[in-house]
Design a protein around this motif. Structure first.
Motif, mmCIF file in Angstrom:
data_model
loop_
_atom_site.group_PDB
_atom_site.id
_atom_site.type_symbol
_atom_site.label_atom_id
_atom_site.label_comp_id
_atom_site.label_asym_id
_atom_site.label_seq_id
_atom_site.Cartn_x
_atom_site.Cartn_y
_atom_site.Cartn_z
ATOM 1 N N LEU A 63 47.780 38.760 35.885
ATOM 2 C CA LEU A 63 46.511 39.051 36.549
ATOM 3 C C LEU A 63 46.113 40.510 36.333
ATOM 4 C CD1 LEU A 63 44.187 38.333 38.557
ATOM 5 C CD2 LEU A 63 45.732 39.075 40.392
ATOM 6 N N THR A 64 44.871 40.708 35.911
ATOM 7 C CA THR A 64 44.293 42.043 35.804
ATOM 8 C C THR A 64 43.040 42.102 36.659
ATOM 9 O OG1 THR A 64 45.103 42.460 33.564
ATOM 10 C CG2 THR A 64 43.193 43.721 34.277
ATOM 11 N N PHE B 278 36.012 46.595 43.076
ATOM 12 C CA PHE B 278 36.394 45.323 42.469
ATOM 13 C C PHE B 278 35.166 44.645 41.864
ATOM 14 C CE2 PHE B 278 37.764 40.731 43.515
ATOM 15 C CZ PHE B 278 38.339 40.564 42.265
ATOM 16 N N ALA B 279 35.217 44.391 40.545
ATOM 17 C CA ALA B 279 34.052 43.839 39.848
ATOM 18 C C ALA B 279 34.396 42.676 38.930
ATOM 19 C CB ALA B 279 33.366 44.934 39.032
ATOM 20 N N GLY B 280 35.672 42.345 38.805
ATOM 21 C CA GLY B 280 36.046 41.230 37.949
ATOM 22 C C GLY B 280 37.550 41.035 37.909
ATOM 23 N N TRP B 281 37.978 39.910 37.369
ATOM 24 C CA TRP B 281 39.402 39.654 37.168
ATOM 25 C C TRP B 281 39.612 38.980 35.817
ATOM 26 C CZ3 TRP B 281 40.283 34.619 36.210
ATOM 27 C CH2 TRP B 281 39.469 33.665 36.811
ATOM 28 N N PHE B 282 40.805 39.137 35.287
ATOM 29 C CA PHE B 282 41.174 38.575 33.996
ATOM 30 C C PHE B 282 42.613 38.092 34.091
ATOM 31 C CE2 PHE B 282 43.331 39.056 29.933
ATOM 32 C CZ PHE B 282 42.472 38.433 29.039
ATOM 33 N N TRP C 223 38.730 34.480 32.927
ATOM 34 C CA TRP C 223 38.169 35.650 33.579
ATOM 35 C C TRP C 223 36.895 35.305 34.336
ATOM 36 C CZ3 TRP C 223 37.753 35.013 28.228
ATOM 37 C CH2 TRP C 223 36.452 34.957 27.698
ATOM 38 N N SER C 224 36.475 36.224 35.189
ATOM 39 C CA SER C 224 35.203 36.103 35.915
ATOM 40 C C SER C 224 34.742 37.497 36.285
ATOM 41 C CB SER C 224 35.364 35.248 37.174
ATOM 42 O OG SER C 224 34.107 35.026 37.791
#
Length: 224
Positions: free
Chosen positions: A126-127, A146-150, A216-217
């Motif tokens: 998780l990033t 916090f603006a996104g995850w990968f 991702w999102s």
């Protein structure tokens, strides 16, 4: 006179008994209240918001979702959302407590199309992606949000993080299509897919048995 004296004696005895009963009933009530408060405090599980942090170990887990992450209580199944916009220090502390580990790396990529992005990566693949915004306080710890995850490949023995539908790295295209309506396009990244809600990823091939290699999102730093 004897009757009057006897009446006074009986009254005194009754008053004494009544006072004794009143005093004895107050003590256990006070102690019980204190014991109950203590038990509630020991067993209360905190839910993350803007001012509190998760203080649990294995009772909670992370769930991937579009434009956010979710925290799920493994005992009750209840969930709470962590939407985009949470400050870096609060977000990383929440995830640290849930995963029971700190990021293996934290850095800033200045070459992303959306501008500089700060990224924190854990062993489970998780990033979290943070974008810099102007802050009145100008404090470094609070100007990244916090603006996104990968999610990519994870370290050995690290539990995979998935969506509520059970989709994670390694899930097949058939499994993905059974859980979501997706659009697939061949790009320089590979067989790239997306949902209308904002969930994206890459398959390692075009057939139904092709597997997801990335998810991702939100904001990302993909170079096409």
């Amino acid at each position: 006179m004897k009757h009057f004296t006897l009446l006074l004696l009986v009254s005194a005895i009754l008053i004494g008994c009544q006072n004794k009963d009143n005093n004895s009933s107050k003590i256990p009530v006070t102690n019980n209240v204190q014991d109950t408060v203590s038990i509630v405090e020991e067993n209360t599980e905190k839910t993350p918001d803007s001012t509190t942090n998760v203080e649990t170990k294995s009772t909670h887990g992370l769930i991937l979702t579009s434009n956010a992450l979710q925290i799920v209580n493994k005992n009750t199944g209840s969930t709470s959302e962590i939407p985009f916009g949470k400050p870096f220090d609060q977000m990383t502390e929440i995830v640290n407590n849930i995963l029971q580990s700190k990021p293996k790396s934290i850095g800033i990529n200045t070459e992303c199309g959306a501008g500089p992005l700060k990224m924190a990566t854990w062993n489970n693949g998780l990033t979290l992606v943070f974008q810099k915004k102007e802050s009145e306080s100008k404090t470094p710890e609070t100007e990244w949000y916090f603006a996104g995850w990968f999610v990519g490949s994870n370290s050995e023995n690290s539990p995979r993080i998935s969506t509520m539908a059970g989709i994670s790295i390694g899930s097949t295209r058939a499994e993905m299509e059974s859980a979501y309506v997706i659009t697939v396009n061949k790009t320089s990244l590979g067989y790239e897919f997306s949902t209308a809600s904002g969930l994206s990823g890459i398959f390692d091939g075009a057939n139904k048995e092709s597997k997801i290699t990335n998810l991702w999102s939100g904001l990302s730093c993909n170079f096409r």
